[in-house]
Write an enzyme that holds these catalytic residues in place. Structure first.
Site, PDB file in Angstrom:
ATOM      1  N   SER A 119       0.855  -1.189   0.000  1.00  0.00           N
ATOM      2  CA  SER A 119       0.000   0.000   0.000  1.00  0.00           C
ATOM      3  C   SER A 119       0.892   1.240   0.000  1.00  0.00           C
ATOM      4  O   SER A 119       1.760   1.370   0.856  1.00  0.00           O
ATOM      5  CB  SER A 119      -0.884  -0.034   1.255  1.00  0.00           C
ATOM      6  OG  SER A 119      -1.592   1.173   1.409  1.00  0.00           O
ATOM      7  N   LYS A 164      -1.367  -1.080  -4.231  1.00  0.00           N
ATOM      8  CA  LYS A 164      -2.537  -0.292  -3.809  1.00  0.00           C
ATOM      9  C   LYS A 164      -2.078   1.138  -3.641  1.00  0.00           C
ATOM     10  O   LYS A 164      -1.032   1.390  -3.045  1.00  0.00           O
ATOM     11  CB  LYS A 164      -3.059  -0.869  -2.497  1.00  0.00           C
ATOM     12  CG  LYS A 164      -3.879   0.066  -1.617  1.00  0.00           C
ATOM     13  CD  LYS A 164      -4.580  -0.748  -0.521  1.00  0.00           C
ATOM     14  CE  LYS A 164      -4.698   0.014   0.778  1.00  0.00           C
ATOM     15  NZ  LYS A 164      -5.308  -0.812   1.842  1.00  0.00           N
ATOM     16  N   LYS A 172      -3.296   5.032  -2.366  1.00  0.00           N
ATOM     17  CA  LYS A 172      -4.286   5.806  -1.628  1.00  0.00           C
ATOM     18  C   LYS A 172      -4.788   6.919  -2.527  1.00  0.00           C
ATOM     19  O   LYS A 172      -3.978   7.538  -3.255  1.00  0.00           O
ATOM     20  CB  LYS A 172      -3.637   6.401  -0.372  1.00  0.00           C
ATOM     21  CG  LYS A 172      -3.190   5.352   0.633  1.00  0.00           C
ATOM     22  CD  LYS A 172      -4.385   4.690   1.285  1.00  0.00           C
ATOM     23  CE  LYS A 172      -3.963   3.910   2.521  1.00  0.00           C
ATOM     24  NZ  LYS A 172      -5.127   3.270   3.161  1.00  0.00           N
ATOM     25  N   ASP A 194      -7.479   2.890  -2.618  1.00  0.00           N
ATOM     26  CA  ASP A 194      -8.118   2.939  -1.294  1.00  0.00           C
ATOM     27  C   ASP A 194      -8.407   4.390  -0.927  1.00  0.00           C
ATOM     28  O   ASP A 194      -7.488   5.203  -0.818  1.00  0.00           O
ATOM     29  CB  ASP A 194      -7.199   2.293  -0.251  1.00  0.00           C
ATOM     30  CG  ASP A 194      -7.838   2.201   1.141  1.00  0.00           C
ATOM     31  OD1 ASP A 194      -8.996   2.626   1.309  1.00  0.00           O
ATOM     32  OD2 ASP A 194      -7.151   1.690   2.064  1.00  0.00           O
ATOM     33  N   GLU A 213     -11.363   0.408  -2.634  1.00  0.00           N
ATOM     34  CA  GLU A 213     -11.540   0.114  -1.210  1.00  0.00           C
ATOM     35  C   GLU A 213     -12.173   1.299  -0.490  1.00  0.00           C
ATOM     36  O   GLU A 213     -11.698   2.434  -0.605  1.00  0.00           O
ATOM     37  CB  GLU A 213     -10.164  -0.224  -0.609  1.00  0.00           C
ATOM     38  CG  GLU A 213     -10.221  -0.678   0.844  1.00  0.00           C
ATOM     39  CD  GLU A 213      -8.841  -1.038   1.404  1.00  0.00           C
ATOM     40  OE1 GLU A 213      -7.880  -1.183   0.613  1.00  0.00           O
ATOM     41  OE2 GLU A 213      -8.713  -1.158   2.633  1.00  0.00           O
ATOM     42  N   ASP A 236     -13.575  -1.895   4.062  1.00  0.00           N
ATOM     43  CA  ASP A 236     -12.591  -1.953   5.142  1.00  0.00           C
ATOM     44  C   ASP A 236     -13.284  -1.388   6.394  1.00  0.00           C
ATOM     45  O   ASP A 236     -13.903  -2.134   7.163  1.00  0.00           O
ATOM     46  CB  ASP A 236     -11.348  -1.150   4.708  1.00  0.00           C
ATOM     47  CG  ASP A 236     -10.288  -0.983   5.782  1.00  0.00           C
ATOM     48  OD1 ASP A 236     -10.520  -1.386   6.932  1.00  0.00           O
ATOM     49  OD2 ASP A 236      -9.209  -0.427   5.485  1.00  0.00           O
ATOM     50  N   LYS A 275      -9.235  -6.929   8.765  1.00  0.00           N
ATOM     51  CA  LYS A 275      -8.185  -6.490   9.691  1.00  0.00           C
ATOM     52  C   LYS A 275      -8.547  -7.068  11.047  1.00  0.00           C
ATOM     53  O   LYS A 275      -9.661  -6.826  11.551  1.00  0.00           O
ATOM     54  CB  LYS A 275      -8.119  -4.962   9.770  1.00  0.00           C
ATOM     55  CG  LYS A 275      -7.547  -4.313   8.521  1.00  0.00           C
ATOM     56  CD  LYS A 275      -7.492  -2.798   8.646  1.00  0.00           C
ATOM     57  CE  LYS A 275      -6.930  -2.192   7.365  1.00  0.00           C
ATOM     58  NZ  LYS A 275      -7.126  -0.720   7.339  1.00  0.00           N
ATOM     59  N   GLY A 291      -3.613  -3.979   6.437  1.00  0.00           N
ATOM     60  CA  GLY A 291      -2.520  -3.639   7.360  1.00  0.00           C
ATOM     61  C   GLY A 291      -2.807  -2.336   8.066  1.00  0.00           C
ATOM     62  O   GLY A 291      -3.646  -1.538   7.615  1.00  0.00           O
TER      63      GLY A 291
HETATM   64  O1  OSB Z   1      -6.981   1.687   5.053  1.00  0.00           O
HETATM   65  O2  OSB Z   1      -5.760  -0.003   4.825  1.00  0.00           O
HETATM   66  C1  OSB Z   1      -5.920   1.117   5.277  1.00  0.00           C
HETATM   67  C2  OSB Z   1      -2.688   2.438   6.857  1.00  0.00           C
HETATM   68  C3  OSB Z   1      -3.202   3.126   7.939  1.00  0.00           C
HETATM   69  C4  OSB Z   1      -4.567   3.177   8.118  1.00  0.00           C
HETATM   70  C5  OSB Z   1      -5.429   2.539   7.233  1.00  0.00           C
HETATM   71  C6  OSB Z   1      -4.918   1.832   6.152  1.00  0.00           C
HETATM   72  C7  OSB Z   1      -3.524   1.807   5.945  1.00  0.00           C
HETATM   73  C8  OSB Z   1      -2.886   1.147   4.814  1.00  0.00           C
HETATM   74  C9  OSB Z   1      -1.471   0.669   4.982  1.00  0.00           C
HETATM   75  O3  OSB Z   1      -3.384   1.053   3.711  1.00  0.00           O
HETATM   76  C10 OSB Z   1      -1.398  -0.772   5.290  1.00  0.00           C
HETATM   77  C11 OSB Z   1      -0.008  -1.181   5.707  1.00  0.00           C
HETATM   78  O4  OSB Z   1       0.890  -1.098   4.888  1.00  0.00           O
HETATM   79  O5  OSB Z   1       0.149  -1.613   6.872  1.00  0.00           O
HETATM   80 MG    MG Z   2      -8.229   0.576   3.791  1.00  0.00          MG
END
Ligand code: OSB
Ligand code: MG
Length: 376
Positions: free
Chosen positions: A136, A162, A164, A189, A214, A239, A263, A291
């Site tokens: 991500s 992925k 953001k 996401d 997402e 999520d 998660k 994550g």
């Molecule tokens: O939405 O998945 C998420 C990180 C912090 C808060 C929310 C998210 C995320 C990530 C990173 O997408 C996931 C990772 O690399 O641990």
């Molecule tokens: Mg997410």
């Protein structure tokens, strides 16, 4: 087994680089770890994925600590536990606070796996010996910077990328990535930053053959997600909106998503994660493991759950060295060519590196639980 002692630590670890989502930027991670000890001296470790501010959900590491001390520890006192799947029921009188519950439940699963001399992933019913991983990538100052991260991670072999997105960092970004990488397994996401009236933008994203979008809409929504899933070809993945098996069932019945990001912390633990996994398998939905910028302890738990058979899509459990200069397990979690080889040692399979952990620990408290055998 009986839990006789719980040690809580607050840690602070600096991220190698900033991680930006639609709701904010992380430069460091402040979080809780717990170590549980049973009557035989076995121990188990758990991590809370709550952040230091209630940006992602309503919990923080401080609220976790209060819930643990005032409610979860008293519920565990005097309880004889046959199997970690009972912990969920023990915590049932406490509403939500899922990340607080999950850190304790996860530690008890690790302890149980060690006590029964098996890897955690086997105790959970996992079947895979290696798992596929994606990565991500946070919001960047410009597209060139993003593209150079993508180039690096594609070269390292990550199985999907992925990115953001947020208003002003969405369609143009995806278009630029697709121009260079037409076939890359790619997803976006939004972390809940759009609303129903952004439907036209979401329809534009539909042209880029994304694996999924997402959590585009509000963090507590499943109704509007169902509206947009009806008009989009691209699968919606939920999520933030899914906190339990019941939430998953309602989202699936409404048609709010085609994929669920599990998660462990968000859903209140490993037992609930397994239930959601099994339900999605029955219903024909894909799941993958998200994550929360975890340290090695939480990362190890993510590796273990991802070995279940319906984790059919690469997760976000990237190499520890992508986040941290030094991580607190021995060995650290490492991705090779897009795969993590699942550990064979008992429990989470990655040893806590206590001396390094001490250097990141800012507070620590030991709770001795009253047990059944206490002589008055
Ligand atoms: O939405 O998945 C998420 C990180 C912090 C808060 C929310 C998210 C995320 C990530 C990173 O997408 C996931 C990772 O690399 O641990
Ligand atoms: Mg997410």
């Amino acid at each position: 087994m009986r839990i006789e002692q719980i040690t809580v630590r607050k840690l602070r670890m600096n991220l190698k680089g900033p991680f930006t989502t639609s709701f904010g930027t992380f430069r460091e991670k402040i979080f809780l770890l717990v170590e549980v000890k049973d009557e035989l001296g076995n121990t188990g470790w758990g991590e809370s994925v709550a952040f230091d501010a209630p940006w992602y959900n309503e919990e923080t590491y401080k609220t976790n600590w209060i819930i643990l001390e005032d409610f979860l520890i008293p519920l565990l006192e005097g309880k004889e536990i046959e199997h970690p799947s009972e912990v969920n029921d023990i915590f049932e009188p406490i509403r939500k606070n899922n990340m607080a519950k999950a850190m304790v439940e996860g530690a008890i699963w690790d302890l149980y796996a060690k006590r029964t001399n098996q890897p955690l992933w086997k105790a959970l019913g996992g079947t895979r010996e290696k798992i596929e991983v994606g990565i991500s990538i946070g919001i960047q100052p410009d597209i060139e910077t993003l593209m150079s991260f993508i180039d690096t991670y594609v070269a390292e072999g990550y199985k999907r990328i992925k990115v953001k997105i947020k208003p002003g960092w969405d369609v143009e970004v995806i278009r630029a990535i697709r121009a260079k990488y037409p076939d890359l397994p790619l997803m976006a996401d939004a972390n809940s930053c759009y609303r129903l009236e952004d439907i036209d933008m979401l329809k534009e994203l539909d042209d880029f053959n994304l694996m999924m979008i997402e959590q585009p809409l509000a963090s507590d929504d499943i109704i509007d997600h169902a509206h947009i899933q009806k008009v989009l070809k691209t699968p919606i993945c939920l999520d933030e909106s899914i906190h339990s098996l019941e939430d998953a069932r309602k989202a699936v019945e409404l048609g709010s998503c085609k994929i669920i990001n599990i998660k462990i912390g968000r859903v209140g633990g490993l037992t609930e994660s397994i239930k959601i996994h099994d339900y999605c398998k029955e219903q024909g939905l894909d799941v993958w493991c998200g994550g929360m910028l975890e340290s090695g302890i939480g990362r190890a738990h993510n590796v273990a759950i991802t070995t279940l058979s319906n984790f059919t899509m690469p997760g976000d459990t990237a190499s520890a060295d992508r986040y941290w200069d030094q991580d607190i397990t021995e060995p650290i979690v490492t991705v090779e060519n897009g795969y993590i080889t699942v550990p064979t040692a008992s429990g989470i399979g990655y040893e806590p590196n206590i001396s390094l952990m001490e250097t990141f620990t800012e507070e620590k408290k030991v709770y001795n639980l009253r047990t059944l055998n206490t002589v008055q």
